[in-house]
Design a protein around this motif. Structure first.
Motif, short mmCIF file in Angstrom:
data_model
loop_
_atom_site.label_atom_id
_atom_site.label_comp_id
_atom_site.label_asym_id
_atom_site.label_seq_id
_atom_site.Cartn_x
_atom_site.Cartn_y
_atom_site.Cartn_z
N ASN A 3 0.81 -1.22 0.00
CA ASN A 3 0.00 0.00 0.00
C ASN A 3 0.84 1.28 0.00
O ASN A 3 0.40 2.32 -0.49
CB ASN A 3 -0.95 0.01 1.19
CG ASN A 3 -2.16 -0.86 0.97
OD1 ASN A 3 -2.44 -1.30 -0.15
ND2 ASN A 3 -2.91 -1.12 2.03
N ILE A 6 1.48 2.09 -3.52
CA ILE A 6 0.26 2.57 -4.15
C ILE A 6 0.00 4.03 -3.76
O ILE A 6 -0.35 4.86 -4.61
CB ILE A 6 -0.94 1.68 -3.77
CG1 ILE A 6 -0.72 0.26 -4.33
CG2 ILE A 6 -2.25 2.27 -4.27
CD1 ILE A 6 -1.77 -0.74 -3.90
N GLU A 32 -5.42 -1.44 -4.04
CA GLU A 32 -4.87 -2.20 -5.16
C GLU A 32 -5.92 -2.45 -6.24
O GLU A 32 -5.60 -2.65 -7.42
CB GLU A 32 -4.29 -3.52 -4.66
CG GLU A 32 -3.35 -4.18 -5.64
CD GLU A 32 -2.55 -5.31 -5.01
OE1 GLU A 32 -1.58 -5.77 -5.63
OE2 GLU A 32 -2.90 -5.72 -3.88
N PHE A 35 -6.13 -0.69 -9.77
CA PHE A 35 -5.44 -1.15 -10.98
C PHE A 35 -6.39 -1.81 -11.98
O PHE A 35 -6.12 -1.84 -13.18
CB PHE A 35 -4.33 -2.15 -10.63
CG PHE A 35 -3.20 -1.58 -9.83
CD1 PHE A 35 -2.67 -0.34 -10.13
CD2 PHE A 35 -2.66 -2.29 -8.77
CE1 PHE A 35 -1.61 0.18 -9.39
CE2 PHE A 35 -1.60 -1.78 -8.03
CZ PHE A 35 -1.08 -0.53 -8.34
N PRO A 61 0.98 -0.79 -12.05
CA PRO A 61 2.23 -1.14 -11.37
C PRO A 61 3.46 -0.68 -12.14
O PRO A 61 4.47 -0.29 -11.54
CB PRO A 61 2.15 -2.67 -11.27
CG PRO A 61 0.69 -2.96 -11.23
CD PRO A 61 0.07 -1.95 -12.16
#
Length: 363
Positions: A3, A6, A32, A35, A61
């Protein structure tokens, strides 16, 4: 993906600010999933359409990994609010930065820190106080936080670098920008011995509101903030406002009653700031944090040096007010060449300082 990465990636997206990240994290407990979602699915949870489209098209990513490598290549460390090394005291403020971009010794950010701010156009008195007090506080175990601006900020950083606890420079621009340019050497010295940090990603263009915003970080990192010189409209007083809002101590150094550079400081005193005329009056409020060694270091005398009779004559003619080389030649005791040699010797001994226009003051 972790996280923290992210969070870093969201922070790197253009147009995604502090409040938008808060909104995203509150509406996507498992970030997540961003994405995989479409722009419509992201927008359906109350996220602005333009932001949702940017996340859906760019936030991957691979995007995050490319950004991480960009900072690694420039030896810039990334600290997110989720990291253990993130300064604990900064987490207490109303809007802690989601991400800090850092050069230098990150461990200093969790040390004992005191802010020092003031005008960009200080008097000789202000410069002297800022540098000498910052040096004494640094020797006593307090890192000095300031904003790398002209004037008092620069003198505070210079003084702090003379002590053991060094200094933290909080930028109002991206970390790979040096502003003002005249502080390039100081920036490099702080990078090597202290800490440079910014909350702005590389590539962020400079905007007027960025500098006031960084002042909340100066206040947030600090146990207390000292104002050396500031006019009533000084931007440094924004730091004081943040300090008061975050229940930090505020110390004010008085100046001449007719000095515009001290008018803002005097107003702070009327409003309840603590008046300080000696650096140990600041230390007194934090003595429970210090060891006997720290106290001794703060009171460490300045280096001593022996003066010749001629050097002593020159020193007796100088003060904290600039004296020109012409004035020193007036009594005819020295020829120009002889006087220049004596002045050079005093400069090397750091007994005096040279100012622009061939004027001199006591160091």
């Amino acid at each position: 993906m972790d996280n923290r990465f992210i969070l870093f990636g969201l922070h790197e997206l253009e147009g995604v600010g502090w409040k938008t990240i808060l909104q995203l994290l509150s509406r996507f407990p498992e970030p997540e999933e961003l994405f995989e979602l479409s722009a419509a699915a992201i927008a359906s949870r109350g996220i602005r359409t333009s932001i949702a489209e940017q996340i859906a098209s760019r936030f991957t990513p691979t995007f995050i990994e490319q950004k991480i490598q960009l900072y690694k290549k420039q030896s810039i460390q990334i600290l997110t609010l989720l990291d253990e090394d993130y300064p604990s005291i900064l987490k207490e403020i109303a809007q802690p930065p989601w991400v800090l971009y850092v050069k230098g010794n990150v461990s200093l950010l969790n040390g004992r820190l005191l802010g020092m701010v003031g005008t960009r156009t200080p008097t000789l008195y202000g410069k002297k106080i800022a540098e000498e007090w910052a040096a004494a506080l640094s020797r006593a175990g307090f890192g000095i936080v300031s904003g790398l601006a002209r004037g008092i900020d620069s003198k505070a950083h210079i003084g702090a670098l003379q002590g053991k606890s060094k200094t933290v420079a909080v930028l109002g621009c991206a970390i790979n920008q040096i502003y003002p340019r005249e502080n390039a050497l100081l920036y490099r010295n702080i990078e090597q011995e202290g800490v440079i940090l910014s909350e702005y990603p590389i590539g962020t263009g400079m905007r007027p509101g960025m500098f006031p915003q960084r002042n909340r970080i100066i206040a947030g990192l600090s146990l207390g903030v000292t104002v050396v010189e500031a006019a009533e409209d000084s931007g440094s007083l924004i730091t004081v406002e943040f300090a008061v809002d975050e229940s930090r101590d505020v110390f004010a150094v008085p100046g001449p009653i007719d000095s515009n550079q001290s008018s803002g400081v005097h107003k702070l005193l009327k409003d309840g700031a603590k008046l300080v005329t000696r650096v140990d009056e600041i230390v007194e409020d934090y003595k429970h944090m210090l060891s006997a060694e720290d106290h001794g270091a703060m009171k460490m005398p300045l280096p001593t040096f022996s003066l010749t009779d001629e050097e002593g004559e020159i020193v007796r003619k100088l003060s904290n007010e600039p004296v020109s080389i012409d004035a020193l030649l007036e009594d005819g005791q020295f020829t120009f060449g002889h006087l220049h040699a004596v002045l050079l010797s005093l400069l090397m001994k750091k007994a005096i300082k040279q100012l622009p226009g061939s004027t001199y003051i006591l160091a």
